[in-house]
Design a protein around this motif. Sequence first.
Motif, mmCIF file in Angstrom:
data_model
loop_
_atom_site.group_PDB
_atom_site.id
_atom_site.type_symbol
_atom_site.label_atom_id
_atom_site.label_comp_id
_atom_site.label_asym_id
_atom_site.label_seq_id
_atom_site.Cartn_x
_atom_site.Cartn_y
_atom_site.Cartn_z
ATOM 1 N N LEU A 201 85.589 115.986 0.242
ATOM 2 C CA LEU A 201 85.185 116.688 1.458
ATOM 3 C C LEU A 201 85.804 118.078 1.508
ATOM 4 O O LEU A 201 85.130 119.052 1.867
ATOM 5 N N GLY A 202 87.081 118.179 1.133
ATOM 6 C CA GLY A 202 87.719 119.489 1.099
ATOM 7 C C GLY A 202 87.007 120.435 0.161
ATOM 8 O O GLY A 202 86.772 121.610 0.496
ATOM 9 N N ARG A 203 86.643 119.933 -1.027
ATOM 10 C CA ARG A 203 85.910 120.773 -1.987
ATOM 11 C C ARG A 203 84.554 121.166 -1.447
ATOM 12 O O ARG A 203 84.104 122.305 -1.631
ATOM 13 N N TRP A 204 83.866 120.238 -0.769
ATOM 14 C CA TRP A 204 82.537 120.555 -0.244
ATOM 15 C C TRP A 204 82.604 121.712 0.749
ATOM 16 O O TRP A 204 81.770 122.627 0.682
ATOM 17 N N PHE A 205 83.556 121.685 1.660
ATOM 18 C CA PHE A 205 83.651 122.760 2.648
ATOM 19 C C PHE A 205 83.868 124.110 1.968
ATOM 20 O O PHE A 205 83.237 125.103 2.332
ATOM 21 N N HIS A 206 84.741 124.134 0.989
ATOM 22 C CA HIS A 206 85.020 125.396 0.300
ATOM 23 C C HIS A 206 83.786 125.885 -0.444
ATOM 24 O O HIS A 206 83.401 127.061 -0.340
ATOM 25 N N GLU A 207 83.119 125.004 -1.170
ATOM 26 C CA GLU A 207 81.961 125.403 -1.961
ATOM 27 C C GLU A 207 80.777 125.792 -1.082
ATOM 28 O O GLU A 207 80.059 126.753 -1.372
ATOM 29 N N ALA A 208 80.579 125.050 0.007
ATOM 30 C CA ALA A 208 79.462 125.356 0.900
ATOM 31 C C ALA A 208 79.659 126.694 1.596
ATOM 32 O O ALA A 208 78.697 127.422 1.881
ATOM 33 N N ALA A 209 80.911 127.035 1.874
ATOM 34 C CA ALA A 209 81.198 128.310 2.538
ATOM 35 C C ALA A 209 81.174 129.476 1.566
ATOM 36 O O ALA A 209 81.067 130.632 1.979
ATOM 37 N N ASP A 210 81.277 129.179 0.268
ATOM 38 C CA ASP A 210 81.418 130.222 -0.752
ATOM 39 C C ASP A 210 80.039 130.683 -1.234
ATOM 40 O O ASP A 210 79.725 130.639 -2.420
ATOM 41 N N SER A 211 79.227 131.160 -0.291
ATOM 42 C CA SER A 211 77.833 131.472 -0.605
ATOM 43 C C SER A 211 77.518 132.954 -0.577
ATOM 44 O O SER A 211 76.462 133.378 -1.037
ATOM 45 N N GLY A 212 78.405 133.763 -0.010
ATOM 46 C CA GLY A 212 78.125 135.185 0.141
ATOM 47 C C GLY A 212 77.279 135.510 1.352
ATOM 48 O O GLY A 212 76.858 136.650 1.537
ATOM 49 N N SER A 213 77.060 134.531 2.209
ATOM 50 C CA SER A 213 76.234 134.729 3.405
ATOM 51 C C SER A 213 77.001 134.286 4.637
ATOM 52 O O SER A 213 77.489 133.152 4.680
ATOM 53 N N LEU A 214 77.094 135.163 5.639
ATOM 54 C CA LEU A 214 77.782 134.790 6.878
ATOM 55 C C LEU A 214 77.061 133.641 7.560
ATOM 56 O O LEU A 214 77.683 132.711 8.073
ATOM 57 N N GLU A 215 75.717 133.685 7.570
ATOM 58 C CA GLU A 215 74.950 132.638 8.248
ATOM 59 C C GLU A 215 75.195 131.279 7.598
ATOM 60 O O GLU A 215 75.391 130.275 8.286
ATOM 61 N N ARG A 216 75.196 131.225 6.259
ATOM 62 C CA ARG A 216 75.441 129.961 5.547
ATOM 63 C C ARG A 216 76.876 129.499 5.779
ATOM 64 O O ARG A 216 77.149 128.304 5.949
ATOM 65 N N TYR A 217 77.779 130.449 5.795
ATOM 66 C CA TYR A 217 79.189 130.146 6.054
ATOM 67 C C TYR A 217 79.337 129.460 7.405
ATOM 68 O O TYR A 217 80.066 128.477 7.548
ATOM 69 N N LEU A 218 78.640 129.976 8.413
ATOM 70 C CA LEU A 218 78.763 129.424 9.756
ATOM 71 C C LEU A 218 78.177 128.021 9.869
ATOM 72 O O LEU A 218 78.576 127.248 10.743
ATOM 73 N N GLU A 219 77.251 127.658 8.983
ATOM 74 C CA GLU A 219 76.635 126.335 9.038
ATOM 75 C C GLU A 219 77.651 125.215 8.792
ATOM 76 O O GLU A 219 77.476 124.089 9.266
ATOM 77 N N THR A 220 78.706 125.511 8.048
ATOM 78 C CA THR A 220 79.689 124.470 7.744
ATOM 79 C C THR A 220 80.390 123.962 8.993
ATOM 80 O O THR A 220 80.934 122.850 9.004
ATOM 81 N N PHE A 221 80.365 124.760 10.053
ATOM 82 C CA PHE A 221 81.050 124.373 11.282
ATOM 83 C C PHE A 221 80.339 123.249 12.032
ATOM 84 O O PHE A 221 80.912 122.662 12.941
ATOM 85 N N ALA A 222 79.100 122.954 11.663
ATOM 86 C CA ALA A 222 78.395 121.862 12.342
ATOM 87 C C ALA A 222 79.186 120.566 12.250
ATOM 88 O O ALA A 222 79.240 119.782 13.212
ATOM 89 N N HIS A 223 79.835 120.332 11.124
ATOM 90 C CA HIS A 223 80.564 119.077 10.934
ATOM 91 C C HIS A 223 81.889 119.073 11.689
ATOM 92 O O HIS A 223 82.254 118.061 12.309
ATOM 93 N N THR A 224 82.634 120.173 11.643
ATOM 94 C CA THR A 224 83.922 120.170 12.336
ATOM 95 C C THR A 224 83.712 120.112 13.851
ATOM 96 O O THR A 224 84.415 119.376 14.549
ATOM 97 N N VAL A 225 82.741 120.851 14.337
ATOM 98 C CA VAL A 225 82.472 120.839 15.771
ATOM 99 C C VAL A 225 82.018 119.448 16.222
ATOM 100 O O VAL A 225 82.405 118.971 17.294
ATOM 101 N N ALA A 226 81.235 118.784 15.392
ATOM 102 C CA ALA A 226 80.702 117.462 15.763
ATOM 103 C C ALA A 226 81.792 116.437 16.010
ATOM 104 O O ALA A 226 81.618 115.528 16.840
ATOM 105 N N VAL A 227 82.914 116.546 15.323
ATOM 106 C CA VAL A 227 83.973 115.538 15.475
ATOM 107 C C VAL A 227 85.037 115.972 16.476
ATOM 108 O O VAL A 227 86.051 115.291 16.641
ATOM 109 N N MET A 228 84.797 117.098 17.175
ATOM 110 C CA MET A 228 85.775 117.613 18.141
ATOM 111 C C MET A 228 85.222 117.590 19.572
ATOM 112 O O MET A 228 85.475 118.486 20.352
#
Length: 362
Positions: A51-78
């Motif tokens: 899971l830690g690797r997935w967050f880093h790789e998913a955010a490492d896209s060069g796109s702010l919009e794609r980067y922000l998509e990773t927050f769907a999971h952290t926000v969902a559990v908070m």
Amino acid sequence: METPVSLDTIRLAPKVLLHDHLDGGLRPESIIDLARAVDYRDLPSYDVDELGRWFHEAADSGSLERYLETFAHTVAVMQTRDALTRVAAECVEDLADDGVVYAEVRYAPELFQEGGLSLPEVVEAVQDGFRQGERLVASQGKRIRIGTLLCAMRQNARSAEIAELAVRYRDVEVVGFDIAGPEAGFPPTRNLDAFEYLRQQNAHFTIHAGEAFGLPSIWEALQHCGAERLGHGVRIVDDLKTDADGNVQLGRLAAYVRDRRIPLEMCPSSNLQTGAAPSIAEHPIGVLADLRFRVTVNTDNRLMSHCSMSGEFALLHETFGYGWSDIQRFTVNAMKSAFIGFDERLEVIETVIKPGYATLLG
């Protein structure tokens, strides 16, 4: 004798953090625990390392919009009070373990209401967590203070409401306000009523600007909205020109930012992920620090960028050759720019930061 600069020795140095998102700094194991507690089944993995690797790789896209998509999971559990309190307390522990002595941690309360919490309940849960974390850290002989920044999402229409919330809780360590989210298409001027209210209330605010969007974003944040600091601000480098002799010339906006000592909340690793800089070596922090802009070093999102304050400074040391005096300068810059009282800032500088670096400098 001066202590050699390394990741381990940097961890010993007192550090100040101004730009860190609460929902971007969760521990992977906590995300899994919290997901199971609320039966959230959409995580890409329930293995901590994966899971830690997935967050880093998913955010490492060069796109702010794609980067922000990773927050769907952290926000969902908070979305519960207990989850918010736990995440906030763990944030304090993790920062203190990294040698951070003062941090301003930000989040958008409006994102945590899916479970029925009111805005005040969200704020109070997070503040409880920060205080719990501070007490635990103090019992271990460490020192850290957390100030909170409340964010409004710039694509929504709740900035005035969140600004009022920040003022309501400013006597319990909510030290300021911010707007976050996608810059393109959502200029800071959409939130002028919030900024006018904050000025009337003598309240502090920073604005995400000059990350995904260029100089107009910075100009609007400063001249239309009255921002005291710039979240990222890397694109101010677009207002610099190098002449035939290699001398750097500042445009009027860049000169204004430097002359007014407007703090730049720079986040090197994050800026690479969102495409705001092509590499650490080419990151604007190098030239801006040389030109004596008020540069500060920050993490942005420790989970997504797989980073820490110590790691960011180690990266800058390796790339630009920064030593203890440079790291101290960035740290003092940050403390001078914090949204707490002048006496409080000075006390940290004189009794914590300077003595800490004097030891490292030999």
